[in-house]
Design a protein around this motif. Structure first.
Motif, PDB file in Angstrom:
ATOM      1  N   GLU A 111     -10.514  -5.383 -37.478  1.00  0.00           N
ATOM      2  CA  GLU A 111     -11.806  -5.485 -36.836  1.00  0.00           C
ATOM      3  C   GLU A 111     -12.574  -4.179 -36.998  1.00  0.00           C
ATOM      4  N   LYS A 112     -13.901  -4.296 -37.021  1.00  0.00           N
ATOM      5  CA  LYS A 112     -14.742  -3.121 -37.113  1.00  0.00           C
ATOM      6  C   LYS A 112     -15.000  -2.586 -35.713  1.00  0.00           C
ATOM      7  N   ARG A 113     -14.954  -1.276 -35.566  1.00  0.00           N
ATOM      8  CA  ARG A 113     -15.267  -0.648 -34.279  1.00  0.00           C
ATOM      9  C   ARG A 113     -16.747  -0.842 -33.989  1.00  0.00           C
ATOM     10  N   GLN A 114     -17.049  -1.142 -32.763  1.00  0.00           N
ATOM     11  CA  GLN A 114     -18.445  -1.317 -32.361  1.00  0.00           C
ATOM     12  C   GLN A 114     -19.197   0.000 -32.583  1.00  0.00           C
ATOM     13  N   SER A 115     -20.358  -0.085 -33.208  1.00  0.00           N
ATOM     14  CA  SER A 115     -21.116   1.131 -33.487  1.00  0.00           C
ATOM     15  C   SER A 115     -21.633   1.749 -32.192  1.00  0.00           C
ATOM     16  N   GLY A 116     -21.810   3.065 -32.231  1.00  0.00           N
ATOM     17  CA  GLY A 116     -22.335   3.766 -31.066  1.00  0.00           C
ATOM     18  C   GLY A 116     -23.728   3.293 -30.706  1.00  0.00           C
ATOM     19  N   LEU A 117     -24.535   3.008 -31.721  1.00  0.00           N
ATOM     20  CA  LEU A 117     -25.907   2.546 -31.479  1.00  0.00           C
ATOM     21  C   LEU A 117     -25.923   1.207 -30.748  1.00  0.00           C
ATOM     22  N   LYS A 118     -25.032   0.304 -31.166  1.00  0.00           N
ATOM     23  CA  LYS A 118     -24.968  -0.996 -30.507  1.00  0.00           C
ATOM     24  C   LYS A 118     -24.477  -0.863 -29.072  1.00  0.00           C
ATOM     25  N   ALA A 119     -23.456  -0.030 -28.869  1.00  0.00           N
ATOM     26  CA  ALA A 119     -22.921   0.180 -27.524  1.00  0.00           C
ATOM     27  C   ALA A 119     -23.987   0.775 -26.613  1.00  0.00           C
ATOM     28  N   PHE A 120     -24.730   1.756 -27.127  1.00  0.00           N
ATOM     29  CA  PHE A 120     -25.809   2.381 -26.360  1.00  0.00           C
ATOM     30  C   PHE A 120     -26.904   1.354 -26.044  1.00  0.00           C
ATOM     31  N   GLY A 121     -27.254   0.557 -27.058  1.00  0.00           N
ATOM     32  CA  GLY A 121     -28.306  -0.447 -26.888  1.00  0.00           C
ATOM     33  C   GLY A 121     -27.960  -1.502 -25.851  1.00  0.00           C
ATOM     34  N   LEU A 122     -26.681  -1.891 -25.784  1.00  0.00           N
ATOM     35  CA  LEU A 122     -26.259  -2.880 -24.796  1.00  0.00           C
ATOM     36  C   LEU A 122     -26.484  -2.363 -23.378  1.00  0.00           C
ATOM     37  N   GLY A 123     -26.125  -1.099 -23.157  1.00  0.00           N
ATOM     38  CA  GLY A 123     -26.325  -0.507 -21.833  1.00  0.00           C
ATOM     39  C   GLY A 123     -27.792  -0.327 -21.508  1.00  0.00           C
ATOM     40  N   PHE A 124     -28.551   0.135 -22.491  1.00  0.00           N
ATOM     41  CA  PHE A 124     -29.984   0.364 -22.270  1.00  0.00           C
ATOM     42  C   PHE A 124     -30.696  -0.945 -21.955  1.00  0.00           C
ATOM     43  N   ALA A 125     -30.400  -1.982 -22.739  1.00  0.00           N
ATOM     44  CA  ALA A 125     -31.071  -3.267 -22.550  1.00  0.00           C
ATOM     45  C   ALA A 125     -30.691  -3.916 -21.230  1.00  0.00           C
ATOM     46  N   ALA A 126     -29.433  -3.796 -20.841  1.00  0.00           N
ATOM     47  CA  ALA A 126     -28.975  -4.407 -19.586  1.00  0.00           C
ATOM     48  C   ALA A 126     -29.760  -3.889 -18.400  1.00  0.00           C
ATOM     49  N   ASN A 127     -30.133  -2.607 -18.454  1.00  0.00           N
ATOM     50  CA  ASN A 127     -30.896  -2.009 -17.355  1.00  0.00           C
ATOM     51  C   ASN A 127     -32.396  -2.135 -17.556  1.00  0.00           C
ATOM     52  N   ALA A 128     -32.865  -1.922 -18.797  1.00  0.00           N
ATOM     53  CA  ALA A 128     -34.311  -1.923 -19.071  1.00  0.00           C
ATOM     54  C   ALA A 128     -34.941  -3.297 -18.868  1.00  0.00           C
ATOM     55  N   LEU A 129     -34.183  -4.360 -19.153  1.00  0.00           N
ATOM     56  CA  LEU A 129     -34.728  -5.708 -19.040  1.00  0.00           C
ATOM     57  C   LEU A 129     -34.526  -6.311 -17.653  1.00  0.00           C
ATOM     58  N   ASN A 130     -34.224  -5.474 -16.693  1.00  0.00           N
ATOM     59  CA  ASN A 130     -34.087  -5.922 -15.308  1.00  0.00           C
ATOM     60  C   ASN A 130     -35.312  -5.451 -14.524  1.00  0.00           C
TER      61      ASN A 130
END
Length: 213
Positions: A111-130
């Motif tokens: 499996e490919k390790r999740q990229s840092g950009l994607k991991a960061f984006g998931l956290g940012f979006a979870a909060n920003a879209l609330n």
């Protein structure tokens, strides 16, 4: 006590309850810890904290008041958040079993390790879209912080809150990825994914029924 320190202490006393209360941010960091490991969860934590500064910034600049008074803008933010939570929820429900003991970082063989950009984006979006932070920060900044407090001091308050939020979620990430916790979650990973998927979907449906104050 200096008035600015008193304001900061008052803000943090209120914010402390918001930090530990269950929500999409906590669910996201916990899932990242379980599925993608400590590294991704910590990066996601920084995404959540950075997103908090996004909310603080537009609140200080007055955009929060505009959004809170505009049903149209509020609904745009709300339905983007609903769509994102439902998407993450469905994705979690469809996920297979994860072997967390394969690698300490949560990456399985092949499996490919999740990229840092994607991991960061998931956290940012979870909060920003609330849209909830719109009203939260607008209310606490308008009631606790003086209108005469300099803008840079207000941004300083935001940085302190963002730092505390990051530290909290980094702590969650570290705890959730200890060897014992990792082994326990590995055995129940599929059921945990399903449970977290249901949580995301429930949060999305709850958000869908909320109206602007």
């Amino acid at each position: 006590m200096h008035p600015y320190l008193f304001e900061l202490a008052s803000l943090m006393a209120i914010f402390a309850f918001a930090i530990v209360s269950p929500g999409a941010d906590l669910a996201m960091v916990m899932r990242q810890s379980i599925v993608n490991g400590r590294r991704s969860a910590i990066i996601t934590s920084f995404g959540v904290g950075t997103s908090l500064m996004f909310h603080v910034t537009y609140t200080i600049l007055g955009l929060g008041l505009i959004i809170s008074q505009s049903i149209y803008l509020f609904n745009i933010v709300k339905w983007c958040g609903v769509a994102y939570l439902l998407y993450i929820g469905v994705k979690s429900l469809r996920a297979g079993k994860t072997d967390m003991t394969a690698h300490a970082e949560g990456v399985q063989a092949g499996e490919k390790r999740q990229s840092g950009l994607k991991a960061f984006g998931l956290g940012f979006a979870a909060n920003a879209l609330n849209p909830k932070p719109v009203f939260f920060f607008l209310s606490i900044f308008s009631t606790v912080v003086s209108a005469h407090t300099p803008i840079m001091v207000k941004f300083g308050y935001g940085l302190v809150m963002a730092s505390c939020l990051i530290l909290w979620f980094v702590g969650v990430s570290m705890f959730m990825t200890t060897p014992k916790m990792r082994a326990a979650f590995s055995r129940a990973s599929q059921w945990i994914d399903r449970a977290s998927g249901m949580v995301f979907i429930a949060l999305g449906l709850k958000l869908a029924t909320e109206k602007a104050a």
